[in-house]
Design a protein around this motif. Structure first.
Motif, short mmCIF file in Angstrom:
data_model
loop_
_atom_site.label_atom_id
_atom_site.label_comp_id
_atom_site.label_asym_id
_atom_site.label_seq_id
_atom_site.Cartn_x
_atom_site.Cartn_y
_atom_site.Cartn_z
N THR A 169 15.25 10.94 -40.91
CA THR A 169 15.12 12.28 -40.34
C THR A 169 14.00 12.27 -39.31
O THR A 169 12.87 11.87 -39.63
N VAL A 170 14.28 12.73 -38.10
CA VAL A 170 13.26 12.79 -37.04
C VAL A 170 12.42 14.05 -37.24
O VAL A 170 12.95 15.16 -37.29
N ILE A 171 11.11 13.86 -37.37
CA ILE A 171 10.18 14.98 -37.55
C ILE A 171 9.60 15.44 -36.22
O ILE A 171 9.44 16.64 -35.98
N GLN A 197 15.88 6.66 -30.17
CA GLN A 197 17.15 5.98 -30.02
C GLN A 197 17.31 5.08 -31.24
O GLN A 197 16.44 4.26 -31.54
N VAL A 198 18.40 5.26 -31.99
CA VAL A 198 18.60 4.51 -33.22
C VAL A 198 19.96 3.82 -33.19
O VAL A 198 20.87 4.23 -32.46
N LEU A 223 18.40 10.63 -31.06
CA LEU A 223 18.12 11.72 -32.00
C LEU A 223 16.96 12.57 -31.51
O LEU A 223 15.98 12.05 -30.97
N GLN A 224 17.06 13.87 -31.77
CA GLN A 224 15.98 14.80 -31.47
C GLN A 224 15.37 15.30 -32.78
O GLN A 224 15.87 15.01 -33.87
N LYS A 225 14.32 16.06 -32.68
CA LYS A 225 13.64 16.63 -33.85
C LYS A 225 14.64 17.35 -34.75
O LYS A 225 15.43 18.17 -34.29
N GLY A 226 14.64 17.01 -36.03
CA GLY A 226 15.54 17.62 -36.99
C GLY A 226 16.85 16.89 -37.18
O GLY A 226 17.60 17.20 -38.12
N ASP A 227 17.14 15.90 -36.34
CA ASP A 227 18.38 15.13 -36.48
C ASP A 227 18.26 14.09 -37.59
O ASP A 227 17.15 13.61 -37.90
N VAL A 228 19.41 13.73 -38.15
CA VAL A 228 19.47 12.79 -39.28
C VAL A 228 20.48 11.69 -38.96
O VAL A 228 21.54 11.96 -38.37
#
Length: 218
Positions: free
Chosen positions: A120-122, A127-128, A144-149
């Protein structure tokens, strides 16, 4: 004859159910099994501490609010919270980690041999990606941005990179009390003793001098 055939089918079903049951990880047989890291007994995991000696701090960790030092070659820092940090995780099959990333820092390609990971991005933009096994070696990659899983399946090579202009933070949850980590570059080029350079040269189809140069960095 019909009765015999019916009994055989029932027996097959029972055997199938038993094989499914034995094929999964066993559940804990007590409320808790706090790891006794001082025990000389070797088991798959840790021996349980005497329940009368268990304390509340066996289930506690403080420190995930602290920023990891990313001043290193890859620009990231992992702060693990596994059974080594919380003895009370023993037999529970879960752990987590905080990962800090400097701008353009990476968490290099690696695997967790015993765990699936959900990240989870805090803060920040990451880039994952992960790569499936042979022969497809298919890459699944996303920003991914903040809140993305994002999920990395157990045992598959995966990575993260901070593609933003500020620091990034992620929390990883893992399906093992001790997921393990194999960083690909460290394992291949930094093993002790070293893997023969001519073997690696053939494997990577490059000149042996290139392998020597890479190994010298690890």
């Amino acid at each position: 004859m019909a009765s015999s055939s019916s009994s055989f089918r029932i027996l097959c079903i029972l055997l199938l159910c038993c094989s499914i049951a034995f094929g999964s990880d066993p559940s804990p047989l007590q409320d808790l099994c706090v790891a006794d890291t001082t025990s000389p007994v070797m088991v798959n995991g840790f021996v349980c501490k005497d329940p009368k000696l268990v304390q509340k701090n066996d289930f506690f960790f403080s420190g995930l609010h602290l920023v990891g030092n990313t001043s290193n070659a890859v620009g990231s820092r992992v702060t693990p919270v596994a059974v080594a940090q919380i003895p009370g995780l023993n037999t529970l099959g879960i752990s987590l980690a905080r990962v800090d990333y400097a701008p353009w820092g990476i968490n290099p390609p690696h695997t967790h041999p015993r765990a699936t990971e959900i990240l989870t991005v805090i803060e920040g933009t990451l880039q994952v990606g992960f790569v499936t096994s042979n022969p497809e070696n298919r890459l699944f990659m996303k920003v991914l941005q903040k809140g993305d899983v994002f999920v990395f399946p157990e045992g598959l090579i995966h990575f993260q990179r901070n593609v933003g202009y500020g620091n990034a933070v992620a929390i990883a949850a893992l399906s093992s009390q001790n997921p393990g980590v194999i960083t690909i570059a460290n394992a291949v080029f930094g093993s002790e003793p070293a893997i023969p350079s001519d073997l690696l040269a053939k494997a990577f189809q490059v000149d042996g001098k290139i392998i020597d140069q890479i190994q010298s960095k690890f």
